[in-house]
Design a protein around this motif. Sequence first.
Motif, PDB file in Angstrom:
ATOM      1  N   ASN A 270       0.833  -1.213   0.000  1.00  0.00           N
ATOM      2  CA  ASN A 270       0.000   0.000   0.000  1.00  0.00           C
ATOM      3  C   ASN A 270       0.867   1.263   0.000  1.00  0.00           C
ATOM      4  OD1 ASN A 270      -2.121   1.772   0.088  1.00  0.00           O
ATOM      5  ND2 ASN A 270      -2.676   1.361   2.216  1.00  0.00           N
ATOM      6  N   SER A 271       1.580   1.447  -1.078  1.00  0.00           N
ATOM      7  CA  SER A 271       2.520   2.546  -1.354  1.00  0.00           C
ATOM      8  C   SER A 271       3.950   2.182  -0.945  1.00  0.00           C
ATOM      9  CB  SER A 271       2.123   3.864  -0.671  1.00  0.00           C
ATOM     10  OG  SER A 271       3.176   4.795  -0.841  1.00  0.00           O
ATOM     11  N   VAL A 272       4.781   1.946  -1.940  1.00  0.00           N
ATOM     12  CA  VAL A 272       6.177   1.563  -1.681  1.00  0.00           C
ATOM     13  C   VAL A 272       6.960   2.736  -1.088  1.00  0.00           C
ATOM     14  CG1 VAL A 272       7.054   2.139  -4.004  1.00  0.00           C
ATOM     15  CG2 VAL A 272       8.192   0.357  -2.659  1.00  0.00           C
ATOM     16  N   ARG A 273       6.540   3.968  -1.401  1.00  0.00           N
ATOM     17  CA  ARG A 273       7.284   5.117  -0.884  1.00  0.00           C
ATOM     18  C   ARG A 273       6.946   5.376   0.591  1.00  0.00           C
ATOM     19  NH1 ARG A 273       6.228   9.502  -5.527  1.00  0.00           N
ATOM     20  NH2 ARG A 273       4.165   8.531  -5.398  1.00  0.00           N
ATOM     21  N   ILE A 274       5.651   5.306   0.916  1.00  0.00           N
ATOM     22  CA  ILE A 274       5.267   5.488   2.325  1.00  0.00           C
ATOM     23  C   ILE A 274       5.860   4.374   3.199  1.00  0.00           C
ATOM     24  CG2 ILE A 274       3.280   5.359   3.898  1.00  0.00           C
ATOM     25  CD1 ILE A 274       3.369   8.031   2.616  1.00  0.00           C
ATOM     26  N   ARG A 275       5.934   3.160   2.632  1.00  0.00           N
ATOM     27  CA  ARG A 275       6.340   1.992   3.432  1.00  0.00           C
ATOM     28  C   ARG A 275       7.828   1.672   3.289  1.00  0.00           C
ATOM     29  NH1 ARG A 275       1.921   2.521   5.618  1.00  0.00           N
ATOM     30  NH2 ARG A 275       0.794   2.113   3.691  1.00  0.00           N
ATOM     31  N   LEU A 276       8.589   2.522   2.589  1.00  0.00           N
ATOM     32  CA  LEU A 276       9.958   2.153   2.214  1.00  0.00           C
ATOM     33  C   LEU A 276      10.820   1.716   3.398  1.00  0.00           C
ATOM     34  CD1 LEU A 276      12.012   1.848  -0.015  1.00  0.00           C
ATOM     35  CD2 LEU A 276      12.576   4.274   0.195  1.00  0.00           C
ATOM     36  N   ASP A 277      10.835   2.511   4.466  1.00  0.00           N
ATOM     37  CA  ASP A 277      11.678   2.156   5.620  1.00  0.00           C
ATOM     38  C   ASP A 277      11.267   0.809   6.203  1.00  0.00           C
ATOM     39  OD1 ASP A 277      12.997   4.496   5.240  1.00  0.00           O
ATOM     40  OD2 ASP A 277      12.107   5.551   6.954  1.00  0.00           O
ATOM     41  N   LYS A 278       9.967   0.550   6.222  1.00  0.00           N
ATOM     42  CA  LYS A 278       9.481  -0.721   6.794  1.00  0.00           C
ATOM     43  C   LYS A 278       9.873  -1.906   5.922  1.00  0.00           C
ATOM     44  CE  LYS A 278       5.741   0.961   9.676  1.00  0.00           C
ATOM     45  NZ  LYS A 278       5.978   2.413   9.594  1.00  0.00           N
ATOM     46  N   ILE A 279       9.883  -1.699   4.604  1.00  0.00           N
ATOM     47  CA  ILE A 279      10.281  -2.788   3.697  1.00  0.00           C
ATOM     48  C   ILE A 279      11.773  -3.079   3.871  1.00  0.00           C
ATOM     49  CG2 ILE A 279      10.425  -3.525   1.287  1.00  0.00           C
ATOM     50  CD1 ILE A 279       8.109  -1.496   0.721  1.00  0.00           C
ATOM     51  N   ILE A 280      12.578  -2.015   3.933  1.00  0.00           N
ATOM     52  CA  ILE A 280      14.026  -2.176   4.124  1.00  0.00           C
ATOM     53  C   ILE A 280      14.312  -2.884   5.449  1.00  0.00           C
ATOM     54  CG2 ILE A 280      16.206  -0.926   4.415  1.00  0.00           C
ATOM     55  CD1 ILE A 280      15.188  -0.746   1.569  1.00  0.00           C
ATOM     56  N   ASP A 281      13.648  -2.434   6.504  1.00  0.00           N
ATOM     57  CA  ASP A 281      13.837  -3.066   7.825  1.00  0.00           C
ATOM     58  C   ASP A 281      13.431  -4.538   7.785  1.00  0.00           C
ATOM     59  OD1 ASP A 281      14.666  -0.617   8.724  1.00  0.00           O
ATOM     60  OD2 ASP A 281      12.852  -0.169   9.885  1.00  0.00           O
ATOM     61  N   TRP A 282      12.320  -4.815   7.099  1.00  0.00           N
ATOM     62  CA  TRP A 282      11.824  -6.200   7.046  1.00  0.00           C
ATOM     63  C   TRP A 282      12.816  -7.095   6.310  1.00  0.00           C
ATOM     64  CZ3 TRP A 282      10.223  -9.895   3.471  1.00  0.00           C
ATOM     65  CH2 TRP A 282       9.500 -10.969   4.005  1.00  0.00           C
ATOM     66  N   LEU A 283      13.388  -6.582   5.222  1.00  0.00           N
ATOM     67  CA  LEU A 283      14.348  -7.380   4.449  1.00  0.00           C
ATOM     68  C   LEU A 283      15.635  -7.633   5.244  1.00  0.00           C
ATOM     69  CD1 LEU A 283      13.849  -5.851   0.896  1.00  0.00           C
ATOM     70  CD2 LEU A 283      13.397  -8.228   1.582  1.00  0.00           C
ATOM     71  N   ALA A 284      15.989  -6.706   6.134  1.00  0.00           N
ATOM     72  CA  ALA A 284      17.176  -6.922   6.966  1.00  0.00           C
ATOM     73  C   ALA A 284      16.963  -8.113   7.897  1.00  0.00           C
ATOM     74  CB  ALA A 284      17.481  -5.662   7.772  1.00  0.00           C
ATOM     75  N   VAL A 285      15.737  -8.262   8.387  1.00  0.00           N
ATOM     76  CA  VAL A 285      15.415  -9.370   9.296  1.00  0.00           C
ATOM     77  C   VAL A 285      15.046 -10.628   8.512  1.00  0.00           C
ATOM     78  CG1 VAL A 285      13.878 -10.102  11.180  1.00  0.00           C
ATOM     79  CG2 VAL A 285      14.600  -7.701  11.008  1.00  0.00           C
ATOM     80  N   ASN A 286      14.473 -10.414   7.322  1.00  0.00           N
ATOM     81  CA  ASN A 286      13.989 -11.528   6.490  1.00  0.00           C
ATOM     82  C   ASN A 286      14.650 -11.446   5.108  1.00  0.00           C
ATOM     83  OD1 ASN A 286      11.462 -12.503   8.236  1.00  0.00           O
ATOM     84  ND2 ASN A 286      11.478 -10.257   8.201  1.00  0.00           N
TER      85      ASN A 286
END
Length: 264
Positions: free
Chosen positions: A9-25
């Motif tokens: 639901n918006s890659v720009r609004i969620r960008l930090d959360k996606i990056i953080d998630w990929l660090a853990v996953n």
Amino acid sequence: MKIATWNVNSVRIRLDKIIDWLAVNPVDILCLQETKVIDANFPESAFTAIGYHAYYSGQKSYNGVAILSRVPLTEVSTGFIPLLGANKVEHFDEQKRLITGKIDDTQIICVYVPNGSEVGSDKYLYKLQWLKFLHEYLQISLKTNPRLCICGDFNIAPEDRDVYDSVKSEGAVGVSPVERQALQNIMQLGLADPFRRFTSEGEYFSWWDYRQGSFRQNRGWRIDHHYLSLPLYEQAISCTIDLAPRRLKQPSDHTPVILEISGN
DNA sequence: ATGGCAACACACTGTTGA
């Protein structure tokens, strides 16, 4: 190999959360839906900086899909036209809802199936036609790619156990018999749901309405899926829903689903 | 109970989502 799907639901609004998630996953592949951004503004460098190649097909405000991959993909294409032809597809590729590429001998297809608004509406008919195109697309793909994984936001809860209140929502968009049959028709091409290989109970959802504290009460739907051709299905090791991102402040209304298959 | 919540745009209200 791990392949995850997440409607952000918006890659720009969620960008930090996606990056953080990929660090853990650190999954091999992450398929994104509802990126809501034109290609020129896709935040590619944020993903290349953490070791992911990014492939995307977006538009202004609505829809938009992307695949992030640790290794480069081959044979990347977007929309139905490359397989079905412009004459047949007409305007159906204007909404950016499909992107695909190959990793080794496995085809990954990332989809954002139309919402459908309400049963009987123009948008509902659009959803059904889009699913017919998807059926034809997969029929052709499977002929040349016996190892195929399609994942994304299907906007369909396949069975009553995939919605928190199947009586209340009976016949609604996302659970209507016609939509479920369209999904069944697609699965009958030779695709299976790895989530249901490992988990048969209900109460497992991938989307919760932002309103009315739906997540707190686990009032959700399971509408984000992987479907695997049988050779891949046999190799599935696990398929799980990660609730952690949905618990954060300013979350997407969807949460990631992670598939693991043996090999590599 | 057509509300509630969130993102987006020719934005301060309307559309979409499911």
